[in-house]
Design an enzyme around this catalytic site. Structure first.
Site, PDB file in Angstrom:
ATOM      1  N   ALA A  78       1.134  -0.815  -0.095  1.00 32.19           N
ATOM      2  CA  ALA A  78      -0.174   0.254  -0.123  1.00 32.19           C
ATOM      3  C   ALA A  78       0.998   1.086  -0.270  1.00 32.19           C
ATOM      4  CB  ALA A  78      -0.731   0.141   1.037  1.00 32.19           C
ATOM      5  N   LYS A  79      -0.114   2.170  -0.044  1.00 34.57           N
ATOM      6  CA  LYS A  79       0.735   3.332  -0.202  1.00 34.57           C
ATOM      7  C   LYS A  79       0.058   4.390  -0.079  1.00 34.57           C
ATOM      8  CE  LYS A  79       5.757   5.252  -0.086  1.00 34.57           C
ATOM      9  NZ  LYS A  79       6.321   4.386   0.366  1.00 34.57           N
TER      10      LYS A  79
END
Length: 431
Positions: free
Chosen positions: A120-121
């Site tokens: 994720a980011k």
């Protein structure tokens, strides 16, 4: 890109490949690895896209009393191997394609070092240099509140990234805990040690670079004392990596910050240079060195080049002028896909970002484990376990490259995709 079912499906959406677009660079590498793996088309269709993309608007009360609305993102790329994992960055130029690419890279990074996370980011479009601590706290807490239903120890575990730090993570942890009505330390990593952080976490990405460089120079039968290193960047990755390399006997001949770099072919006293940078906020005026631009620094004669700044630093325009034996990618995406073939043709041994940069997420995993069991390891234990994990992953990568007769970048993607695809196949696709 090859005209296969993989690239065709991709180009239908993207239409035109732009070298400077990190998501498109990542996808072109993904497509090549998928083709070489002969990846099942159904698995390809699942793995090529994020699981979820969130766009949030963040009303924030500024010190002036006015409300400013910031734009934020969180991209959750994959959950096949465990909770999503990835940093949050604050910068004026954050955009959804960058966040998509970084989220996917986190999936592949976690798979390469074999930790049970997906990728994720997150990011917020803002200029943190122009904001007070109070404004940053209020923006961060509102961003965390917007994400409450989507993050958590079993869902998605944020961490620091560009222009965020331990304090940012403490604010997110506290905001989440207030809504949960109990303290939840495992919701983020990269926290202060006294709030459930891990010893060794701050140095972990830089230490990971040291570990993979140690392994890479063995292939050239070199020792640290005879190895000249150039580091682009002097922040949490570049600065700590340069200091650890210096302390381990490497001759660090150049280092830079955002404004430019310093160069001395006889070597630089890195602790002294970093202290000078800390006190003056610039290398300007530092004695006994030659001043170079960041572009010139990349093209210096050296044995090991560590780009530890930002994306797209090595591209089709300058790849032919890179003179190192080993390229250890401390930043995420410092090399464009168009530059890969040039570097490979010129015999540069690349330790790709999804391995070289993985020290941070590996110790983040250790922090998450420690938080969940409520027992914390000594720093030497953390460093020893990081060493074991990074060396094993480096050797896995080299064996995979040799077995499939591909370059290390392609091997890293193949290895990562293979692992994520296996877990996805075994779990089945709920459709």
């Amino acid at each position: 890109m090859a005209t296969t079912m993989y690239s065709t499906m991709y180009v239908d959406d993207i239409r035109e490949i732009k070298e400077e677009n990190p998501f498109e660079s990542m996808m072109s590498r993904f497509d090549r690895a998928a083709q070489l793996l002969d990846l099942d088309p159904d698995l390809y269709a699942v793995l090529r896209v994020p699981n979820r993309e969130l766009k949030v608007y963040i009303p924030t009360k500024m010190d002036s009393g006015r409300i400013q609305v910031f734009e934020g993102f969180r991209v959750q790329h994959n959950f096949a191997r465990g909770p999503a994992k990835g940093g949050i960055r604050y910068a004026p130029d954050v955009n959804i394609d960058e966040v998509r690419a970084l989220a996917a890279w986190m999936t592949w990074k976690c798979a390469v070092v074999n930790v049970p996370f997906g990728g994720a980011k997150g990011g917020i479009i803002c200029d943190p240099q122009q904001m007070s601590v109070g404004e940053l706290e209020r923006m961060t807490r509102r961003y965390a509140a917007e994400l409450l239903d989507f993050i958590g120890p079993e869902k998605d575990v944020p961490a620091p990234d560009m222009n965020t730090n331990e304090q940012t993570m403490a604010w997110i942890m506290d905001t989440y805990s207030m809504h949960a009505r109990h303290t939840v330390t495992a919701v983020v990593t990269g926290k202060p040690i006294d709030l459930g952080g891990s010893s060794g976490r701050r140095e972990a990405t830089g230490r990971g670079i040291l570990i993979v460089v140690n392994e890479a120079i063995k292939r050239f039968k070199m020792t640290p004392a005879e190895t000249r290193v150039v580091v682009q960047g002097s922040g949490n990755v570049g600065g700590i990596g340069a200091r650890l390399l210096h302390e381990s006997g490497y001759k660090v001949v150049a280092i830079s910050d955002i404004h430019g770099g310093i160069y001395n072919p006889g070597g630089i006293n890195i602790p002294n240079a970093l202290e000078y940078l800390r006190t003056t906020r610039s290398f300007e005026g530092y004695e006994g060195v030659e001043f170079v631009s960041n572009e010139e620094l990349l093209e210096l004669e050296c044995d090991v080049l560590v780009p530890a700044a930002t994306e797209n630093q090595i591209n089709s325009q300058n790849a032919d002028r890179i003179k190192c034996k080993v390229l250890a990618e401390g930043a995420n995406g410092p090399t464009t896909a168009a530059a890969d073939e040039i570097l490979h043709r010129n015999g540069v041994f690349v330790v790709p970002d999804i391995l070289a940069n993985a020290g941070g997420v590996t110790v983040s995993y250790f922090e998450w484990v420690q938080d969940r069991m409520g027992y914390f390891w000594r720093e030497d234990v953390v460093n020893e376990r990081l060493q074991d994990k990074m060396v094993a992953s480096f050797n896995d990568l080299c064996r995979y490259a040799d077995a499939h007769s591909v370059d290390t970048r392609t091997a890293a993607y193949m290895l990562a995709i293979d692992r994520v695809a296996y877990d996805t196949r075994m779990r089945g696709i709920y459709a």
